[in-house]
Design an enzyme around this catalytic site. Structure first.
Site, PDB file in Angstrom:
ATOM      1  N   SER A 111       0.809  -1.222   0.000  1.00 37.91           N
ATOM      2  CA  SER A 111       0.000   0.000   0.000  1.00 37.91           C
ATOM      3  C   SER A 111       0.841   1.270   0.000  1.00 37.91           C
ATOM      4  O   SER A 111       0.500   2.249  -0.666  1.00 37.91           O
ATOM      5  CB  SER A 111      -0.937   0.012   1.207  1.00 37.91           C
ATOM      6  OG  SER A 111      -1.802  -1.094   1.172  1.00 37.91           O
ATOM      7  N   HIS A 142       0.656   4.716   4.381  1.00 36.37           N
ATOM      8  CA  HIS A 142       0.010   5.314   3.206  1.00 36.37           C
ATOM      9  C   HIS A 142       0.510   6.744   2.975  1.00 36.37           C
ATOM     10  O   HIS A 142       0.911   7.101   1.855  1.00 36.37           O
ATOM     11  CB  HIS A 142      -1.503   5.329   3.384  1.00 36.37           C
ATOM     12  CG  HIS A 142      -2.126   3.960   3.325  1.00 36.37           C
ATOM     13  ND1 HIS A 142      -3.480   3.747   3.447  1.00 36.37           N
ATOM     14  CD2 HIS A 142      -1.567   2.741   3.140  1.00 36.37           C
ATOM     15  CE1 HIS A 142      -3.730   2.458   3.351  1.00 36.37           C
ATOM     16  NE2 HIS A 142      -2.587   1.835   3.182  1.00 36.37           N
TER      17      HIS A 142
END
Length: 473
Positions: free
Chosen positions: A290, A341
């Protein structure tokens, strides 16, 4: 008149990157609208016949409002700006005196309009009304090019062909080449998932730690490779499928925008930035691509800043919307590593800035300085995190257990006692101290530590069994 408008549209397409906007059936050249989108702003240009001056106020309003209403239906959340170029061939044919009512109406309406008179007989250009700043410099552009029109001898102008050629030259079309390294990274994720699954469950935290997941005590103990290996590990099939799909969607265009080598560096460095952010701010065990995938979004954003017209034309606000939705979803879900992230997003953006777009030299002075700053930032962040986590109770627990495995009871006890200074309510410290003392023959001390363990965690079955075994000896 048709030739004049066609040539001016050609210049707008080739030089200003205003392209055909098909919003209604075209019956004459005055129905053609050109448009250009830059982020949230959408600019439109069309030409109006000189009869506009002598028309009724209702007709003048309808020309402007009807077009606005039709286009607004397709662009509800964008700022719209309209340039209306009124072409006149006789300077005595028009007057702005009776347009005051129209101007008053435009001032009260929430329609951004710029009315420009283009006199092809005298090559004069004049803005007669505007309620927004001409940031595209349309008036100046017309002034620069109006004199060229009379010198051009062109039999036919194909605006569709001109638009296609311009888009090809400017880079609007991405060549349909295979994104090899996007596919390679996807394959690595899948193959490593299969490999890990062959010896245990990918949802078993202790199992994925063995294969390189981000686990702060081990990174603080020198296993820095986990900053990279963790981005190839996925926790469960759904996690793998979502990230692989996102990589496929985002990766192919980024690989074209930046080229294969720069794509590899952006992906890996964004993943490292994500791992570092998680290492610095989150104690949870984490894994997944991610951070690297958010880094690809960062690469899109940098491309959007460098090539705003191409970015807006190809993606509109889809990338921005996707990014915002992912951030909001992450903030509302406690199981998502938001630090990874956000770190990946920043890493992808800054790495893209440091490397430049496809075809641009990597080793220019300005970019080299930024590349050095990125390296310094990675090293500084890593050792800041190491220093922080070496002061944590989790680190001392990890080190103490390692010493126990080596039967170095003295150093193990020192680590457990140091850990208790950080947090005296961790039952594992007392359990392992009991084990260490028992191994050294200190039966009574071991019993005391086991009782302390059970006072903190009465449901610790291992501690119960261990205490019963000692007491029944």
């Amino acid at each position: 008149m048709i030739r004049t408008i066609s040539l001016m549209m050609k210049y707008f397409i080739e030089q200003k990157e205003f392209f055909l906007y098909p919003y209604k059936e075209i019956k004459s050249i005055f129905d053609i609208v050109l448009s250009k989108q830059i982020w949230f702003s959408h600019f439109f240009i069309d030409f109006i016949h000189q009869d506009f001056f002598n028309a009724s106020i209702d007709y003048q309003k309808s020309i402007i409002y009807n077009q606005y209403a039709e286009i607004k239906l397709k662009n509800k959340y964008r700022k719209l700006f309209f340039y209306k170029v009124i072409l006149v061939q006789d300077p005595n044919h028009y007057s702005t005196e009776h347009l005051e009512e129209l101007f008053s109406w435009l001032k009260t309406e929430k329609i951004h309009v710029n009315l420009i008179v283009m006199d092809s007989s005298s090559n004069k250009v004049l803005t007669i009304f505007s309620n927004f700043k001409d940031q595209e410099n349309i008036e100046s552009f017309i002034k620069e090019n109006i004199g060229h029109i009379h010198n051009k001898d062109i039999e036919e102008i194909n605006l569709l062909e001109i638009e296609k050629t311009t888009k090809e030259k400017k880079g609007y079309y991405f060549a349909p080449k295979k994104a090899y390294f996007t596919s390679i990274f996807m394959a690595l994720n899948i193959l490593y998932f299969i490999y890990i699954s062959m010896s245990g469950s990918t949802t078993d935290i202790s199992h994925i730690i063995q294969f390189g997941a981000k686990y702060n005590p081990l990174i603080a103990d020198g296993q820095y490779f986990r900053l990279i290996t963790s981005m190839f590990i996925h926790i469960g099939v759904l996690h793998l499928l979502l990230n692989t799909y996102a990589l496929k969607i985002l990766g192919k265009d980024v690989e074209f925008m930046y080229g294969s080598l720069k794509f590899i560096l952006i992906y890996l460095l964004a993943g490292i930035f994500g791992s570092l952010a998680s290492f610095l701010f989150s104690n949870a065990v984490s894994a997944g691509a991610s951070g690297a995938i958010f880094g690809l979004m960062g690469a899109y954003l940098y491309f959007g800043i460098r090539k705003p017209t191409i970015f807006s034309s190809r993606y509109g606000m889809n990338i921005i919307t996707m990014l915002i939705l992912n951030i909001v979803f992450g903030l509302t879900n406690s199981n998502i590593d938001n630090f990874a992230h956000l770190g990946g997003l920043m890493g992808g953006f800054f790495t893209s800035y440091a490397l430049g777009l496809k075809g641009e030299k990597i080793f220019k002075l300005k970019q080299m300085l930024f590349q050095i700053l990125i390296i310094i930032f990675i090293i500084t962040t890593l050792f800041t995190g190491v220093n922080i986590h070496q002061q944590s109770w989790e680190y001392h627990l990890h080190k103490g257990v390692n010493y126990l495995k080596e039967k170095d009871f003295e150093h193990a006890e020192l680590q457990f006692e140091e850990g208790l200074k950080k947090n005296e309510n961790i039952s594992e410290f007392y359990f392992y101290l009991a084990y260490s003392h028992y191994q050294q023959g200190n039966r009574d001390t071991a019993i005391q530590y086991l009782k302390k363990t059970l006072s903190i965690d009465p449901n610790d079955q291992m501690a119960k069994n261990f205490l019963n075994d000692i007491q029944n000896e």
